[in-house]
Write an enzyme that holds these catalytic residues in place. Structure first.
Site, PDB file in Angstrom:
ATOM      1  N   HIS A  97       0.827  -1.214   0.000  1.00 38.11           N
ATOM      2  CA  HIS A  97       0.000   0.000   0.000  1.00 38.11           C
ATOM      3  C   HIS A  97       0.860   1.261   0.000  1.00 38.11           C
ATOM      4  CE1 HIS A  97       0.946   0.980   4.190  1.00 38.11           C
ATOM      5  NE2 HIS A  97       0.832  -0.309   4.430  1.00 38.11           N
ATOM      6  N   GLU A 112       1.930   5.181   1.175  1.00 40.54           N
ATOM      7  CA  GLU A 112       2.249   5.697   2.512  1.00 40.54           C
ATOM      8  C   GLU A 112       0.977   5.997   3.307  1.00 40.54           C
ATOM      9  OE1 GLU A 112       5.299   9.070   3.895  1.00 40.54           O
ATOM     10  OE2 GLU A 112       3.341   9.870   3.269  1.00 40.54           O
ATOM     11  N   SER A 113       0.905   5.475   4.528  1.00 39.65           N
ATOM     12  CA  SER A 113      -0.245   5.739   5.397  1.00 39.65           C
ATOM     13  C   SER A 113       0.055   6.922   6.314  1.00 39.65           C
ATOM     14  CB  SER A 113      -0.572   4.502   6.243  1.00 39.65           C
ATOM     15  OG  SER A 113       0.368   4.358   7.297  1.00 39.65           O
ATOM     16  N   MET A 114      -0.977   7.409   6.976  1.00 38.42           N
ATOM     17  CA  MET A 114      -0.808   8.560   7.863  1.00 38.42           C
ATOM     18  C   MET A 114       0.056   8.214   9.070  1.00 38.42           C
ATOM     19  SD  MET A 114      -4.565  10.371   7.577  1.00 38.42           S
ATOM     20  CE  MET A 114      -4.030  11.914   8.295  1.00 38.42           C
ATOM     21  N   TRP A 115       0.114   6.929   9.442  1.00 39.76           N
ATOM     22  CA  TRP A 115       1.004   6.524  10.530  1.00 39.76           C
ATOM     23  C   TRP A 115       2.401   6.182  10.036  1.00 39.76           C
ATOM     24  CZ3 TRP A 115      -1.534   3.361  15.068  1.00 39.76           C
ATOM     25  CH2 TRP A 115      -2.404   4.199  15.765  1.00 39.76           C
ATOM     26  N   THR A 166       2.046   0.659  13.185  1.00 44.68           N
ATOM     27  CA  THR A 166       0.661   0.648  12.730  1.00 44.68           C
ATOM     28  C   THR A 166       0.007  -0.706  12.925  1.00 44.68           C
ATOM     29  OG1 THR A 166       1.321   2.260  11.052  1.00 44.68           O
ATOM     30  CG2 THR A 166      -0.863   1.261  10.823  1.00 44.68           C
ATOM     31  N   ARG A 188      -6.088   1.203   4.104  1.00 47.53           N
ATOM     32  CA  ARG A 188      -4.960   1.690   3.321  1.00 47.53           C
ATOM     33  C   ARG A 188      -4.656   0.758   2.142  1.00 47.53           C
ATOM     34  NH1 ARG A 188      -3.208   0.005   8.387  1.00 47.53           N
ATOM     35  NH2 ARG A 188      -1.407  -1.409   8.547  1.00 47.53           N
ATOM     36  N   GLU A 231      -1.696  -6.577   7.853  1.00 44.84           N
ATOM     37  CA  GLU A 231      -0.351  -6.389   8.393  1.00 44.84           C
ATOM     38  C   GLU A 231      -0.166  -7.217   9.653  1.00 44.84           C
ATOM     39  OE1 GLU A 231       2.668  -6.177   8.391  1.00 44.84           O
ATOM     40  OE2 GLU A 231       3.077  -4.077   7.868  1.00 44.84           O
ATOM     41  N   LYS A 257       8.203   4.846  16.708  1.00 45.08           N
ATOM     42  CA  LYS A 257       9.290   3.874  16.604  1.00 45.08           C
ATOM     43  C   LYS A 257      10.588   4.396  17.216  1.00 45.08           C
ATOM     44  CE  LYS A 257       7.318   1.778  12.439  1.00 45.08           C
ATOM     45  NZ  LYS A 257       7.473   1.547  10.980  1.00 45.08           N
ATOM     46  N   HIS A 259       0.495  -5.535   2.742  1.00 42.68           N
ATOM     47  CA  HIS A 259       1.352  -4.804   3.678  1.00 42.68           C
ATOM     48  C   HIS A 259       2.765  -5.370   3.700  1.00 42.68           C
ATOM     49  CE1 HIS A 259      -2.413  -3.047   5.261  1.00 42.68           C
ATOM     50  NE2 HIS A 259      -2.886  -4.231   4.928  1.00 42.68           N
TER      51      HIS A 259
END
Length: 343
Positions: free
Chosen positions: A95, A97-100, A107, A144, A198, A209, A268
């Site tokens: 996927h 880029e996610s907001m997290w 995530t 996502r 994921e 992280k 993912h």
């Protein structure tokens, strides 16, 4: 519809570029051109090209001509239908880029959407795949992954509508039925599967992280993230993620490929690592070091029960590392000709 002189010239330039990029020797390129120019409309280009299309009637030329005739005669001019051969294609996409991802947070199975960059990555992936044959798409149950799949398919030349298949219960399946065969033929089924989700990161989900590494130490966080058997607190190990993802792939996706269907899987980093470990026969050490970029598709050819990695189709601003097969090269240019006829 007849092609204009401008469209023919544009088509000639595009075909010249595509043929040159295939890496065939001079003789093979001449034969390939001759097959493409048999197509309605593009055969008018023949007098305008500088190619010497004197083709000897060898076994190879006869075989390629028969292949082209089979493809073109079985492909209707007013609709899209992937041709059937003894090989099928598997496209794998992580996927966008996610907001997290953007915030550098763990995530896992938390359901967060794409960023603006992630949307652009999905669209770019779609452009890379716009002339690839597709019959069915599999995504995870997370938004996502589904956003990436849908945005990717908006760029496909077939102009089919992606339809999410709902089989959560009997009522959902009945309520989402399509009752027009014509409409079904103009859609691509998108199947959701939680098994492609994921890796579940347990107590780490939502934590930064970098800050987590400062609290627990970089080595400990690295073991949680990149060790095959070690689980993060109350989460899944990569081995556990592999078991569910690969089992689903073998039971649901691989049979589609065996039947000659062309498949895209959008999921993912860790669920796709697991599948790639199976496809490429990687060791646990090799798979934990495997990096997958967001929004960059990877192509495999499935033939004679084996998976052959072919790299990634080129982006709009980069040199291609994509190794075509003969059938895919033909298919791409048939789709190109079809798009030009609609101009």
């Amino acid at each position: 519809m007849a092609l204009t002189a401008s469209q023919l010239a544009t088509g000639a330039n595009c075909l010249q570029t595509n043929v040159d990029n295939l890496g065939f020797n001079a003789t093979s390129r001449k034969r390939y051109w001759s097959l493409l120019l048999k197509r309605d409309g593009f055969r008018k280009l023949l007098p305008r090209t500088n190619w010497q299309l004197q083709i000897s009637m060898t076994g190879t030329a006869n075989h390629c001509s028969a292949l082209c005739d089979t493809l073109t005669s079985s492909t209707p001019t007013d609709s899209y239908e992937p041709f059937r051969t003894n090989e099928s294609t598997l496209i794998i996409v992580r996927h966008g880029e996610s907001m997290w991802n953007e915030k550098n947070l763990f995530t896992g199975c938390v359901d967060v959407p794409l960023t603006k960059k992630g949307v652009e990555e999905a669209i770019e992936a779609g452009k890379r795949l716009s002339t690839m044959p597709l019959d069915i798409v599999y995504t995870s149950a997370l938004v996502r992954s589904q956003m990436t799949a849908m945005l990717t398919l908006t760029q496909h030349c077939c102009q089919k509508v992606p339809i999410i298949i709902h089989k959560e219960n009997e009522e959902a399946e009945i309520w989402s039925q399509i009752y027009s065969e014509d409409t079904k033929n103009q859609s691509i089924p998108v199947v959701k599967a939680w098994q492609l989700n994921e890796r579940m990161y347990g107590d780490l989900q939502g934590l930064n992280k970098q800050e987590t590494a400062e609290v627990f130490g970089k080595e400990q966080v690295l073991r949680w993230r990149r060790t095959y058997e070690v689980r993060p607190p109350n989460g899944e190990s990569l081995e556990m993620c592999l078991q569910r993802a690969v089992t689903y792939f073998k039971e649901n996706i691989e049979p589609q490929l065996m039947a000659g269907k062309h498949v895209m899987v959008v999921a993912h980093a860790n669920s796709l690592r697991s599948i790639i470990m199976y496809l490429d026969n990687l060791s646990p050490q090799e798979v934990i070091n495997l990096e997958l970029s967001t929004g960059v598709p990877m192509l495999y050819i499935y033939k004679d029960g084996k998976f052959i990695r072919r790299g990634s189709p080129p982006g709009t601003k980069e040199a291609g590392v994509y190794a075509y097969t003969w059938n895919l090269a033909l298919y791409k240019d048939l789709m190109l000709q079809r798009m030009l006829t609609k101009l």
